[in-house]
Write an enzyme that holds these catalytic residues in place. Structure first.
Site, PDB file in Angstrom:
ATOM      1  CG  ASP A  72       8.799   8.626  -4.512  1.00 44.69           C
ATOM      2  OD1 ASP A  72       7.865   9.241  -3.968  1.00 44.69           O
ATOM      3  OD2 ASP A  72       9.887   8.368  -3.955  1.00 44.69           O
ATOM      4  NE  ARG A  87      12.913  16.086   9.429  1.00 48.93           N
ATOM      5  CZ  ARG A  87      11.995  17.034   9.327  1.00 48.93           C
ATOM      6  NH1 ARG A  87      12.268  18.264   9.742  1.00 48.93           N
ATOM      7  NH2 ARG A  87      10.833  16.786   8.779  1.00 48.93           N
ATOM      8  CB  CYS A  99      22.057  -1.212  -2.640  1.00 50.74           C
ATOM      9  SG  CYS A  99      21.343   0.312  -1.999  1.00 50.74           S
ATOM     10  CG  ASP A 138       9.123  12.350  -0.529  1.00 50.23           C
ATOM     11  OD1 ASP A 138       9.123  13.603  -0.433  1.00 50.23           O
ATOM     12  OD2 ASP A 138      10.010  11.639  -0.052  1.00 50.23           O
ATOM     13  CE  LYS A 151      10.131  11.169   4.150  1.00 48.94           C
ATOM     14  NZ  LYS A 151      11.242  12.161   4.044  1.00 48.94           N
ATOM     15  NE  ARG A 200      17.709   8.797  -2.550  1.00 48.07           N
ATOM     16  CZ  ARG A 200      17.652   8.419  -1.271  1.00 48.07           C
ATOM     17  NH1 ARG A 200      18.314   7.345  -0.866  1.00 48.07           N
ATOM     18  NH2 ARG A 200      16.960   9.123  -0.391  1.00 48.07           N
ATOM     19  CB  CYS A 255      14.639  -2.137  -3.984  1.00 48.32           C
ATOM     20  SG  CYS A 255      15.312  -2.495  -2.364  1.00 48.32           S
ATOM     21  CB  CYS A 302      15.510   1.785  -6.029  1.00 46.28           C
ATOM     22  SG  CYS A 302      16.559   3.027  -5.267  1.00 46.28           S
ATOM     23  NE  ARG A 328      13.124  17.977  -0.526  1.00 45.97           N
ATOM     24  CZ  ARG A 328      13.371  16.943  -1.318  1.00 45.97           C
ATOM     25  NH1 ARG A 328      12.885  15.762  -1.049  1.00 45.97           N
ATOM     26  NH2 ARG A 328      14.111  17.091  -2.395  1.00 45.97           N
ATOM     27  CE1 TYR A 329      10.047  18.022   5.133  1.00 45.72           C
ATOM     28  CE2 TYR A 329      11.761  16.376   4.886  1.00 45.72           C
ATOM     29  CZ  TYR A 329      10.462  16.778   4.683  1.00 45.72           C
ATOM     30  OH  TYR A 329       9.582  15.966   4.040  1.00 45.72           O
TER      31      TYR A 329
HETATM   32  C1  LIG Z   1      12.367  11.933   4.448  1.00 43.66           C
HETATM   33  C2  LIG Z   1      13.371  12.947   4.448  1.00 43.66           C
HETATM   34  C3  LIG Z   1      13.881  13.458   5.641  1.00 43.66           C
HETATM   35  C4  LIG Z   1      13.400  12.992   6.991  1.00 43.66           C
HETATM   36  O1  LIG Z   1      12.068  13.287   7.178  1.00 43.66           O
HETATM   37  P1  LIG Z   1      11.342  12.876   8.543  1.00 43.66           P
HETATM   38  O2  LIG Z   1       9.917  13.193   8.282  1.00 43.66           O
HETATM   39  O3  LIG Z   1      11.976  13.669   9.615  1.00 43.66           O
HETATM   40  O4  LIG Z   1      11.587  11.400   8.723  1.00 43.66           O
HETATM   41  C5  LIG Z   1      14.830  14.447   5.573  1.00 43.66           C
HETATM   42  N1  LIG Z   1      15.277  14.919   4.397  1.00 43.66           N
HETATM   43  C6  LIG Z   1      14.795  14.443   3.229  1.00 43.66           C
HETATM   44  C7  LIG Z   1      15.310  15.015   1.961  1.00 43.66           C
HETATM   45  C8  LIG Z   1      13.832  13.443   3.208  1.00 43.66           C
HETATM   46  O5  LIG Z   1      13.378  12.983   2.045  1.00 43.66           O
END
Ligand SMILES: *Cc1c(COP(=O)(O)O)cnc(C)c1O
Length: 708
Positions: free
Chosen positions: A293, A116, A125, A330, A337, A134, A129, A132, A112-113
């Site tokens: 969520d 990362r 798990c 989120d 986020k 998911r 929870c 959850c 998504r980002y």
């Molecule tokens: C939360 C999340 C991350 C990590 O986000 P950070 O703000 O770097 O902690 C990476 N990918 C996805 C899909 C996420 O939901």
């Protein structure tokens, strides 16, 4: 309690995580037995229905934390034992609220980002929870992923050099057998561009026995590894979990905590403050506080956002800065986020900002009057901030950061659905003939442009263009004409804006002439900036050595099969454009006519594009449409494309190549000057780009050596 769960319980098994896993509480009868209660038939039926849809699993350890005297209100009970309310879906609830399944380019990966990825490495798990996010997947397949499945995710990470941070998630990654976990960590560690590994786990909360000396020994071998846990209530921090956290911290693993804001669990500033204090005592930094969520089955857990802001209001200033988590929502549909805060900036003028602090004191901060931020032309070697770019991140310029930068032309972001922009697209300037000459005109650039002149028609054209302009209210006429025709245009009020000496056939001069019907159009509001761009560009003239294509990249002419990828690159790079180059059909049409496009691919991915618009009769070629995906900037791909096109056009016998660059942007002007292009002049307020009419600098290079 252990004896109630297992008749053949042996001394000390409580400290063995595997015992807890094999004795998770999954049925209501055991719950009743352990709590010493009997649910009514009706309650039991509704809970059975809930478990059918969303299964239950609770570790004996976590269950033992429930206060049996007041279990209905117990935060541990509420997080672990199902409630019939889970079956009340609101119309806003979604199965996959974060679109994780959609943003998944490879099995187990959510990307998504920019830099990362989330890597779902386990389906298991210890405790399910109730809150959850998911939930849709909980209990689906309570088995571990196969190595082959994991390898596909690893492969994606290996092939995606932008990924510098891998977040292992699940399920719970720490439920993987030690051997698989070690294999995964070693595979990730071996990928050169992976700088950090993170593990998201609730094991320290629900199964702290899992944190064994052996596990810790494995993890610390692959540093930097960060761990984020998930404590929601101070009661969850027991001596056992405290010991587990201590082992992890002693192994040099930075610890963070992600809390979910949950109604009837922790929706209270005092509870939250106690939680963050206990966390930092255990060397765990509160990282995120999540708004719950809108997933199906969670509506009874959701609080107002105001509650979250109230909690943060009670923390910032009131306690240690590092004990305050970032409160985030989120965003539904994969927006990622979004941080939320109380407002501290309450007003501002051009010289002051007005702030309030946690006590309610209101202060003025005076902004400096003579602050000059460094002017960024993305040329770090010329900047006194002395950034050594070797190895520095050079990711895509995305979102608001892109709007803020002063080296990108983008000045707005457009939603994919926007009626007004759609209307604009249909307003592209049209190309038509007048006699046998070719003109382009339209509201877009608010002008008529004489693209190709049949010399004998000059006089009639001049009157024809004027008539068309009056009819449509156009404010500028623009024409490219040879030496001998120039006086005719001058007599009609045209003035020379740029001259290219070798424009026709490499020898005869071409004049770029403009006539301003509305005199105001001639006024350039940003004259000083335009002069500075030119000055900087001239200072770098001809300074670039030939650059080779980096390894892993290929350059070739584009074909009709590439048009979709091309349209995508263009629409990523340009917010709007004078021609419909965001449409594959338009691109193929121009390919069939006079434009050759060149592309550079990185693997299969089209990274950069440009085009050569050829006028064989006149002997000149316009090199234009330079577009490089943000992720591939700074590799000088545009320069490589330019050289290649120049060479080919020279081979084909063209006498001159030229281009026009937005006059207020440093980047392209500097590039052309560096590549040995000469400045021909500026077309004042000539072309509509990204929503406003811009002046364009014309640059040229004669491709033929002068004979004679
Ligand atoms: C939360 C999340 C991350 C990590 O986000 P950070 O703000 O770097 O902690 C990476 N990918 C996805 C899909 C996420 O939901």
């Amino acid at each position: 309690m252990a004896h109630k769960i297992s008749s053949d319980y042996h001394e000390d098994e409580w400290n063995n995580w595997k015992w807890h896993i094999s004795h998770t509480i999954r049925d209501l009868t055991t719950v009743e037995k352990l709590l010493g209660v009997k649910f009514s038939a009706e309650k039991r039926r509704s809970l059975e229905d809930t478990i059918l849809k969303f299964p239950m699993s609770i570790t004996p350890y976590y269950f033992s934390l429930i206060d049996r005297k007041n279990f209905e209100n117990d935060p541990v009970f509420i997080q672990s034992v199902p409630s019939a309310a889970e079956l009340n879906f609101s119309c806003y609830d979604k199965e996959d609220p974060l679109a994780e399944d959609v943003d998944s380019p490879a099995p187990g990966i959510t990307h998504r980002y920019p830099d990362r990825v989330l890597f779902h490495v386990s389906n298991r798990c210890a405790m399910y929870c109730r809150h959850c996010t998911r939930k849709r997947k909980v209990g689906d397949i309570d088995k571990n992923l196969s190595r082959d499945e994991l390898k596909k995710g690893l492969e994606y990470i290996k092939n995606t050099p932008r990924v510098r941070d891998v977040l292992l998630s699940g399920g719970d990654p720490l439920l993987l057998p030690d051997s698989i976990l070690e294999w995964l960590l070693s595979e990730l560690k071996a990928i050169p561009h992976v700088q950090v590994i993170r593990i998201g786990t609730r094991v320290p909360v629900v199964l702290p026995q899992r944190i064994t000396p052996h596990l810790v020994k494995i993890i610390r071998k692959y540093h930097p590894v960060w761990i984020n846990t998930h404590f929601n209530h101070p009661r969850e921090i027991t001596s056992t979990s405290s010991r587990a956290l201590g082992m992890l911290a002693d192994a040099g693993i930075p610890l963070g905590n992600q809390t979910v804001l949950l109604a009837k669990v922790n929706d209270c500033p005092r509870v939250m403050k106690a939680l963050v204090h206990k966390l930092v005592e255990n060397r765990v930094r509160p990282y995120y506080l999540y708004q719950c969520d809108p997933a199906q089955g969670l509506s009874h857990f959701r609080t107002s956002i105001g509650k979250g802001i109230e909690i943060i209001e009670n923390l910032i200033g009131h306690t240690s800065g590092f004990a305050v988590p970032t409160y985030v929502i989120d965003a539904p549909n994969g927006g990622g986020k979004i941080p939320i805060m109380p407002n501290y900036l309450i007003s501002q003028s051009s010289s002051k900002v007005i702030l309030r602090n946690y006590e309610g004191i209101i202060t003025a901060y005076y902004q400096p009057e003579d602050y000059h931020p460094p002017k960024c032309g993305q040329d770090c070697s010329a900047c006194n901030l002395d950034l050594d770019l070797n190895g520095a991140a050079e990711g895509a310029l995305v979102g608001i950061a892109r709007l803020l930068s002063n080296y990108e032309d983008t000045d707005y972001l457009v939603p994919t659905e926007c009626d007004r922009m759609d209307r604009r697209k249909s307003g592209y300037d049209q190309i038509t003939t007048m006699g046998t000459s070719l003109i382009q005109h339209g509201k877009n650039s608010d002008r008529i442009y004489l693209m190709r002149l049949a010399a004998e028609e000059a006089a009639t054209l001049i009157t024809g263009m004027q008539t068309l302009a009056t009819e449509n209210g156009y404010t500028k006429l623009f024409a490219k004409v040879p030496d001998d025709i120039k006086p005719l245009f001058e007599a009609d009020g045209f003035e020379t804006e740029a001259v290219i000496p070798c424009f026709y056939g490499g020898s005869k001069a071409g004049y770029f002439m403009g006539k301003f019907i509305d005199k105001d159009r001639k006024i350039e509001e940003n004259g000083e900036l335009l002069e500075d761009v030119l000055k900087v560009a001239h200072s770098k003239a001809g300074k670039v050595p030939a650059v080779k294509l980096p390894n892993g990249y290929t350059l070739r002419k584009c074909t009709a099969e590439d048009t979709s990828a091309m349209a995508e690159v263009f629409s990523t790079v340009f917010a709007s454009y004078p021609f419909p180059i965001f449409e594959p059909d338009y691109i193929s049409r121009t390919m069939a006519e006079s434009i050759t496009y060149y592309g550079i691919w990185h693997g299969d991915r089209l990274a950069a594009l440009s085009s050569a618009e050829q006028y064989p009769l006149e002997g000149h070629v316009e090199l234009t449409d330079f577009a490089t995906l943000p992720a591939y900037r700074r590799r000088k791909l545009a320069g490589i494309l330019l050289r290649t096109m120049e060479d080919e056009m020279k081979q084909k016998g063209f006498g001159v190549s030229y281009t026009s660059a937005v006059a207020e942007s440093y980047g392209m002007n500097i590039s052309f000057a560096r590549q040995g292009y000469k400045f021909a002049g500026r077309l004042k307020n000539n072309t509509q780009i990204n929503g406003s009419i811009k002046s364009m600098n014309v640059w040229y290079k004669c491709l033929k050596k002068k004979t004679k």
